[in-house]
Design a protein around this motif. Sequence first.
Motif, mmCIF file in Angstrom:
data_model
loop_
_atom_site.group_PDB
_atom_site.id
_atom_site.type_symbol
_atom_site.label_atom_id
_atom_site.label_comp_id
_atom_site.label_asym_id
_atom_site.label_seq_id
_atom_site.Cartn_x
_atom_site.Cartn_y
_atom_site.Cartn_z
ATOM 1 N N ARG A 20 26.373 25.458 36.162
ATOM 2 C CA ARG A 20 26.234 23.999 36.085
ATOM 3 C C ARG A 20 27.492 23.308 36.581
ATOM 4 N NH1 ARG A 20 21.400 21.519 34.926
ATOM 5 N NH2 ARG A 20 22.821 19.963 35.686
ATOM 6 N N LEU A 21 28.644 23.827 36.204
ATOM 7 C CA LEU A 21 29.908 23.223 36.602
ATOM 8 C C LEU A 21 30.086 23.257 38.109
ATOM 9 C CD1 LEU A 21 32.409 21.869 35.457
ATOM 10 C CD2 LEU A 21 33.465 24.125 35.276
ATOM 11 N N SER A 22 29.616 24.328 38.740
ATOM 12 C CA SER A 22 29.770 24.465 40.190
ATOM 13 C C SER A 22 28.928 23.464 40.969
ATOM 14 C CB SER A 22 29.430 25.894 40.629
ATOM 15 O OG SER A 22 28.049 26.138 40.498
ATOM 16 N N GLU A 23 27.973 22.823 40.299
ATOM 17 C CA GLU A 23 27.146 21.828 40.987
ATOM 18 C C GLU A 23 27.946 20.598 41.370
ATOM 19 O OE1 GLU A 23 23.525 21.042 38.812
ATOM 20 O OE2 GLU A 23 23.243 23.192 38.449
ATOM 21 N N GLY A 24 29.014 20.322 40.615
ATOM 22 C CA GLY A 24 29.936 19.266 41.006
ATOM 23 C C GLY A 24 29.538 17.839 40.694
ATOM 24 N N ASN A 25 28.463 17.632 39.953
ATOM 25 C CA ASN A 25 28.116 16.248 39.619
ATOM 26 C C ASN A 25 28.377 15.992 38.135
ATOM 27 O OD1 ASN A 25 25.529 16.481 38.019
ATOM 28 N ND2 ASN A 25 24.869 17.524 39.894
ATOM 29 N N PRO A 26 28.580 14.734 37.766
ATOM 30 C CA PRO A 26 28.956 14.412 36.386
ATOM 31 C C PRO A 26 27.953 14.881 35.328
ATOM 32 C CG PRO A 26 29.344 12.523 37.802
ATOM 33 C CD PRO A 26 28.606 13.540 38.619
ATOM 34 N N GLU A 27 26.677 14.759 35.594
ATOM 35 C CA GLU A 27 25.678 15.177 34.610
ATOM 36 C C GLU A 27 25.715 16.690 34.400
ATOM 37 O OE1 GLU A 27 22.936 14.984 31.640
ATOM 38 O OE2 GLU A 27 24.034 13.345 32.572
ATOM 39 N N ALA A 28 25.842 17.435 35.485
ATOM 40 C CA ALA A 28 25.943 18.887 35.365
ATOM 41 C C ALA A 28 27.209 19.270 34.608
ATOM 42 C CB ALA A 28 25.922 19.539 36.746
ATOM 43 N N GLY A 29 28.298 18.523 34.831
ATOM 44 C CA GLY A 29 29.541 18.775 34.104
ATOM 45 C C GLY A 29 29.382 18.547 32.619
ATOM 46 N N SER A 30 28.697 17.468 32.247
ATOM 47 C CA SER A 30 28.447 17.188 30.827
ATOM 48 C C SER A 30 27.587 18.282 30.202
ATOM 49 C CB SER A 30 27.753 15.831 30.662
ATOM 50 O OG SER A 30 28.635 14.790 30.973
ATOM 51 N N GLN A 31 26.586 18.734 30.932
ATOM 52 C CA GLN A 31 25.735 19.806 30.420
ATOM 53 C C GLN A 31 26.508 21.107 30.288
ATOM 54 O OE1 GLN A 31 22.247 19.815 32.900
ATOM 55 N NE2 GLN A 31 21.548 17.847 32.111
ATOM 56 N N SER A 32 27.434 21.348 31.206
ATOM 57 C CA SER A 32 28.271 22.540 31.128
ATOM 58 C C SER A 32 29.141 22.494 29.869
ATOM 59 C CB SER A 32 29.150 22.640 32.376
ATOM 60 O OG SER A 32 29.984 23.759 32.312
ATOM 61 N N LEU A 33 29.680 21.326 29.557
ATOM 62 C CA LEU A 33 30.505 21.183 28.349
ATOM 63 C C LEU A 33 29.679 21.398 27.086
ATOM 64 C CD1 LEU A 33 32.772 18.191 29.385
ATOM 65 C CD2 LEU A 33 33.471 20.568 29.015
ATOM 66 N N LEU A 34 28.469 20.909 27.080
ATOM 67 C CA LEU A 34 27.591 21.137 25.926
ATOM 68 C C LEU A 34 27.348 22.637 25.753
ATOM 69 C CD1 LEU A 34 25.755 20.244 23.637
ATOM 70 C CD2 LEU A 34 23.942 19.897 25.329
ATOM 71 N N THR A 35 27.175 23.338 26.859
ATOM 72 C CA THR A 35 26.977 24.780 26.789
ATOM 73 C C THR A 35 28.228 25.468 26.242
ATOM 74 O OG1 THR A 35 25.376 24.680 28.595
ATOM 75 C CG2 THR A 35 26.336 26.839 28.111
ATOM 76 N N CYS A 36 29.414 24.974 26.592
ATOM 77 C CA CYS A 36 30.653 25.537 26.036
ATOM 78 C C CYS A 36 30.667 25.391 24.512
ATOM 79 C CB CYS A 36 31.872 24.845 26.634
ATOM 80 S SG CYS A 36 32.180 25.274 28.353
ATOM 81 N N ARG A 37 30.204 24.296 24.033
ATOM 82 C CA ARG A 37 30.102 24.096 22.583
ATOM 83 C C ARG A 37 29.141 25.117 21.975
ATOM 84 N NH1 ARG A 37 28.672 18.149 20.167
ATOM 85 N NH2 ARG A 37 28.572 18.723 17.984
ATOM 86 N N HIS A 114 28.766 12.881 24.363
ATOM 87 C CA HIS A 114 28.730 11.455 24.001
ATOM 88 C C HIS A 114 29.240 10.508 25.073
ATOM 89 C CE1 HIS A 114 27.621 12.663 19.999
ATOM 90 N NE2 HIS A 114 28.651 13.486 19.953
ATOM 91 N N GLY A 115 29.779 11.008 26.164
ATOM 92 C CA GLY A 115 30.320 10.099 27.159
ATOM 93 C C GLY A 115 30.501 10.782 28.503
ATOM 94 N N ASP A 116 31.097 10.040 29.405
ATOM 95 C CA ASP A 116 31.347 10.570 30.738
ATOM 96 C C ASP A 116 32.626 11.387 30.743
ATOM 97 O OD1 ASP A 116 29.093 9.312 31.759
ATOM 98 O OD2 ASP A 116 30.195 7.464 32.203
ATOM 99 N N VAL A 117 32.598 12.451 31.493
ATOM 100 C CA VAL A 117 33.732 13.343 31.616
ATOM 101 C C VAL A 117 34.092 13.443 33.085
ATOM 102 C CG1 VAL A 117 34.562 15.689 31.194
ATOM 103 C CG2 VAL A 117 32.938 14.651 29.612
ATOM 104 N N SER A 118 35.387 13.335 33.393
ATOM 105 C CA SER A 118 35.800 13.437 34.780
ATOM 106 C C SER A 118 35.793 14.894 35.235
ATOM 107 C CB SER A 118 37.210 12.850 34.960
ATOM 108 O OG SER A 118 38.160 13.708 34.355
ATOM 109 N N LYS A 119 35.800 15.103 36.535
ATOM 110 C CA LYS A 119 35.806 16.457 37.077
ATOM 111 C C LYS A 119 37.050 17.217 36.625
ATOM 112 C CE LYS A 119 35.425 19.035 41.357
ATOM 113 N NZ LYS A 119 35.272 18.968 42.800
ATOM 114 N N ASP A 120 38.205 16.534 36.566
ATOM 115 C CA ASP A 120 39.441 17.182 36.126
ATOM 116 C C ASP A 120 39.358 17.661 34.696
ATOM 117 O OD1 ASP A 120 40.640 16.834 38.590
ATOM 118 O OD2 ASP A 120 41.579 14.931 38.029
ATOM 119 N N GLU A 121 38.684 16.878 33.845
ATOM 120 C CA GLU A 121 38.514 17.307 32.440
ATOM 121 C C GLU A 121 37.678 18.561 32.374
ATOM 122 O OE1 GLU A 121 38.794 13.424 29.665
ATOM 123 O OE2 GLU A 121 37.124 13.433 31.081
#
Length: 121
Positions: A20-37, A114-121
């Motif tokens: 998901r993270l490799s997709e490079g878009n904000p929504e995929a990044g948020s979903q990747s973080l949820l998976t980390c949790r 709960h919010g937007d996460v930047s690519k760097d985060e």
Amino acid sequence: MKLGEIAPKALEQFKTAQQRLSEGNPEAGSQSLLTCRRILESVADKLYPACEEPVIGSDGKERKLTRDKYINRLWQFVADRIKGSTAGDLLLTRIDDLGNRIDRVNDLASKGVHGDVSKDE
């Protein structure tokens, strides 16, 4: 031990988070973080299953170790494994940094929910 041996489900979740993270878009990044949790939860479920009765930690404080308290369960697992020796006490002090990192990952994963996460985060 390898993650796949401890918690095979967590390993699959990790692979999914990477994809998901490799997709490079904000929504995929948020979903990747949820998976980390969820990875942290899966590991906690394997190492220290949830319990309804509060437990006294190595610091003498009472803690709930219910399903939603997966970070507390990870800490308790470590404390139970190394308590009672000088070397264990020293190790517990040294892994405090690791715990802080896990807390930061968990905080960031929660932010992704709960919010937007930047690519760097």
